[in-house]
Design a protein around this motif. Structure first.
Motif, mmCIF file in Angstrom:
data_model
loop_
_atom_site.group_PDB
_atom_site.id
_atom_site.type_symbol
_atom_site.label_atom_id
_atom_site.label_comp_id
_atom_site.label_asym_id
_atom_site.label_seq_id
_atom_site.Cartn_x
_atom_site.Cartn_y
_atom_site.Cartn_z
ATOM 1 N N SER A 62 26.453 -4.933 18.403
ATOM 2 C CA SER A 62 25.145 -5.083 17.772
ATOM 3 C C SER A 62 24.734 -3.780 17.085
ATOM 4 N N ARG A 63 23.889 -3.926 16.092
ATOM 5 C CA ARG A 63 23.326 -2.766 15.397
ATOM 6 C C ARG A 63 21.861 -3.080 15.110
ATOM 7 N N VAL A 64 20.969 -2.237 15.582
ATOM 8 C CA VAL A 64 19.539 -2.467 15.420
ATOM 9 C C VAL A 64 19.071 -1.760 14.145
ATOM 10 N N VAL A 65 18.739 -2.554 13.136
ATOM 11 C CA VAL A 65 18.322 -2.014 11.846
ATOM 12 C C VAL A 65 16.997 -2.655 11.438
ATOM 13 N N TRP A 66 16.014 -1.823 11.104
ATOM 14 C CA TRP A 66 14.730 -2.330 10.616
ATOM 15 C C TRP A 66 14.824 -2.495 9.105
ATOM 16 N N VAL A 67 14.458 -3.693 8.624
ATOM 17 C CA VAL A 67 14.500 -4.001 7.194
ATOM 18 C C VAL A 67 13.173 -4.641 6.810
ATOM 19 N N ASP A 68 12.498 -4.104 5.806
ATOM 20 C CA ASP A 68 11.158 -4.578 5.485
ATOM 21 C C ASP A 68 11.103 -6.063 5.139
ATOM 22 N N GLN A 69 12.038 -6.553 4.325
ATOM 23 C CA GLN A 69 11.964 -7.943 3.873
ATOM 24 C C GLN A 69 12.112 -8.941 5.017
ATOM 25 N N ILE A 70 12.799 -8.528 6.079
ATOM 26 C CA ILE A 70 13.025 -9.409 7.222
ATOM 27 C C ILE A 70 11.974 -9.187 8.306
ATOM 28 N N CYS A 71 11.592 -7.942 8.526
ATOM 29 C CA CYS A 71 10.703 -7.612 9.645
ATOM 30 C C CYS A 71 9.222 -7.779 9.304
ATOM 31 N N ILE A 72 8.882 -7.909 8.040
ATOM 32 C CA ILE A 72 7.498 -8.133 7.622
ATOM 33 C C ILE A 72 7.418 -9.491 6.931
ATOM 34 N N ASN A 73 6.450 -10.295 7.325
ATOM 35 C CA ASN A 73 6.248 -11.593 6.679
ATOM 36 C C ASN A 73 5.658 -11.351 5.292
ATOM 37 N N GLN A 74 6.492 -11.442 4.279
ATOM 38 C CA GLN A 74 6.079 -11.119 2.915
ATOM 39 C C GLN A 74 5.091 -12.136 2.343
ATOM 40 N N ASN A 75 4.979 -13.309 2.984
ATOM 41 C CA ASN A 75 4.081 -14.343 2.487
ATOM 42 C C ASN A 75 2.664 -14.226 3.049
ATOM 43 N N GLU A 76 2.488 -13.372 4.059
ATOM 44 C CA GLU A 76 1.173 -13.164 4.669
ATOM 45 C C GLU A 76 0.593 -11.847 4.165
ATOM 46 N N VAL A 77 -0.377 -11.943 3.273
ATOM 47 C CA VAL A 77 -0.934 -10.737 2.663
ATOM 48 C C VAL A 77 -1.554 -9.818 3.707
ATOM 49 N N GLU A 78 -2.259 -10.387 4.671
ATOM 50 C CA GLU A 78 -2.926 -9.570 5.689
ATOM 51 C C GLU A 78 -1.910 -8.805 6.527
ATOM 52 N N GLU A 79 -0.844 -9.491 6.952
ATOM 53 C CA GLU A 79 0.191 -8.811 7.736
ATOM 54 C C GLU A 79 0.897 -7.749 6.894
ATOM 55 N N ARG A 80 1.199 -8.100 5.648
ATOM 56 C CA ARG A 80 1.907 -7.164 4.781
ATOM 57 C C ARG A 80 1.091 -5.887 4.563
ATOM 58 N N ASN A 81 -0.207 -6.046 4.310
ATOM 59 C CA ASN A 81 -1.057 -4.888 4.100
ATOM 60 C C ASN A 81 -1.183 -4.044 5.361
ATOM 61 N N HIS A 82 -1.219 -4.706 6.507
ATOM 62 C CA HIS A 82 -1.319 -3.989 7.773
ATOM 63 C C HIS A 82 -0.051 -3.182 8.046
ATOM 64 N N ILE B 106 13.446 2.224 22.066
ATOM 65 C CA ILE B 106 14.601 1.592 21.431
ATOM 66 C C ILE B 106 15.093 2.482 20.296
ATOM 67 N N GLU B 107 16.371 2.758 20.281
ATOM 68 C CA GLU B 107 16.947 3.495 19.166
ATOM 69 C C GLU B 107 17.279 2.506 18.048
ATOM 70 N N TYR B 108 16.854 2.823 16.854
ATOM 71 C CA TYR B 108 17.080 1.921 15.731
ATOM 72 C C TYR B 108 17.290 2.730 14.468
ATOM 73 N N GLU B 109 17.841 2.073 13.465
ATOM 74 C CA GLU B 109 17.979 2.639 12.133
ATOM 75 C C GLU B 109 17.041 1.885 11.197
ATOM 76 N N ALA B 110 16.641 2.524 10.118
ATOM 77 C CA ALA B 110 15.804 1.869 9.112
ATOM 78 C C ALA B 110 16.529 1.903 7.778
ATOM 79 N N LEU B 111 16.504 0.779 7.088
ATOM 80 C CA LEU B 111 17.239 0.665 5.826
ATOM 81 C C LEU B 111 16.342 0.997 4.639
ATOM 82 N N SER B 112 16.853 1.831 3.756
ATOM 83 C CA SER B 112 16.185 2.164 2.504
ATOM 84 C C SER B 112 17.054 1.631 1.367
ATOM 85 N N TYR B 113 16.470 0.807 0.489
ATOM 86 C CA TYR B 113 17.266 0.161 -0.553
ATOM 87 C C TYR B 113 16.356 -0.268 -1.703
ATOM 88 N N ARG B 114 16.956 -0.563 -2.838
ATOM 89 C CA ARG B 114 16.237 -1.121 -3.983
ATOM 90 C C ARG B 114 16.270 -2.643 -3.911
#
Length: 290
Positions: free
Chosen positions: A52-72, A8-16
């Motif tokens: 459509s535009r496929v963009v990977w965003v950390d806050q959406i693609c990672i469950n920020q409430n699950e410490v184990e998933e976030r660390n992984h 899959i071709e995707y873009e990744a977002l870098s932001y503050r």
């Protein structure tokens, strides 16, 4: 993320992230979801109206409430950004004089391209300019701009002063102080810079930034008293981040050659970086060093 988006071709977002209490609501799979206000602004700007535009965003693609998933997932950040078709760097609003800065950057870059073409035309058979010749061109442009700034100080040239102010605000961004962003930019295949109303290829941004860094270094070494230079090095009285930007792009060049960076150099520079958790200065750089 199993193996990041195989096939899959995707873009990744870098932001503050900005103020964590400043959030906006979006819909994710039909459900309300709160995101940072800075991310909300980026999504509004980047989405396509008719496709459509496929963009990977950390806050959406990672469950920020699950410490184990976030660390992984943190361990996979380098792969996510390195395998992206393009990293989209969101620098936020331009500001009132942003257009003036954009025009100045393109003017500088066109001057660089003209000088580069003139140098290459002297070679028979034709060849690209060497790294030394490239640096010499940038130094010549920096020297010419230094003279323009000196004249502006002597004559109180409002146009030159306004240009210096706009460039200072444009290149000195808190974006370049975030240690996680360093990794995201360094390993990227391609980078596109976005503001609220404009976009720019990283090569033109960095080339002109390199010119301004040369001017700043000369100003610092010789302790020159220059009001116009202060607009560039200390915009609005804030701490300069233009050297952070230059460091990140310099490490990006080294990464392309070795796919690894010097541990000591990275940790030394990381002292000037920012993160919500001091431990991130290690975690964010762990995938870059040997």
């Amino acid at each position: 993320i199993p193996q990041p988006f195989e096939g899959i071709e995707y873009e990744a977002l870098s932001y503050r992230a900005g103020d964590p209490a400043d959030v906006k609501e979006i819909l994710v799979n039909g459900h309300p979801f709160n995101v940072f206000a800075t991310l909300f602004g980026a999504l509004i700007r980047l989405r396509y109206p008719n496709e459509s535009r496929v963009v990977w965003v950390d806050q959406i693609c990672i469950n920020q409430n699950e410490v184990e998933e976030r660390n992984h997932q943190v361990q996979k950040m380098r792969d996510v950004y390195q395998n992206a078709q393009r990293v989209v760097a969101w620098l936020g609003p331009l500001g009132d004089d942003g257009e003036l800065a954009i025009n100045a950057v393109y003017s500088f870059y066109e001057d660089y391209l003209r000088r580069k073409a003139a140098s290459e035309a002297l070679f028979i058979p034709h060849r690209e300019v060497s790294l030394y010749e490239h640096e010499e061109i940038l130094r010549d442009i920096a020297d010419d701009y230094q003279k323009e700034l000196d004249l502006a100080d002597q004559t109180d040239n409002e146009e030159s002063m306004a240009k210096a102010k706009s460039l200072g605000r444009f290149f000195n961004s808190g974006f370049w102080t975030r240690v996680w962003i360093w990794q995201e930019v360094i390993v990227a295949r391609q980078i596109q810079l976005f503001w609220d109303t404009n976009t720019m290829e990283f090569i033109s941004f960095f080339t002109v930034g390199r010119v301004l860094v040369a001017v700043c270094v000369k100003h610092s070494v010789w302790s020159l008293d220059s009001r116009s230079m202060d607009y560039i090095t200390k915009p609005d009285g804030l701490t300069s981040t233009i050297f952070n930007m230059f460091f990140v792009f310099a490490q990006r060049s080294r990464w392309k050659i070795n796919n690894a960076l010097n541990f000591k150099d990275m940790l030394q520079e990381a002292r000037r970086a920012c993160s919500s958790d001091p431990r991130d200065r290690i975690y964010a750089l762990s995938g870059l060093i040997h």
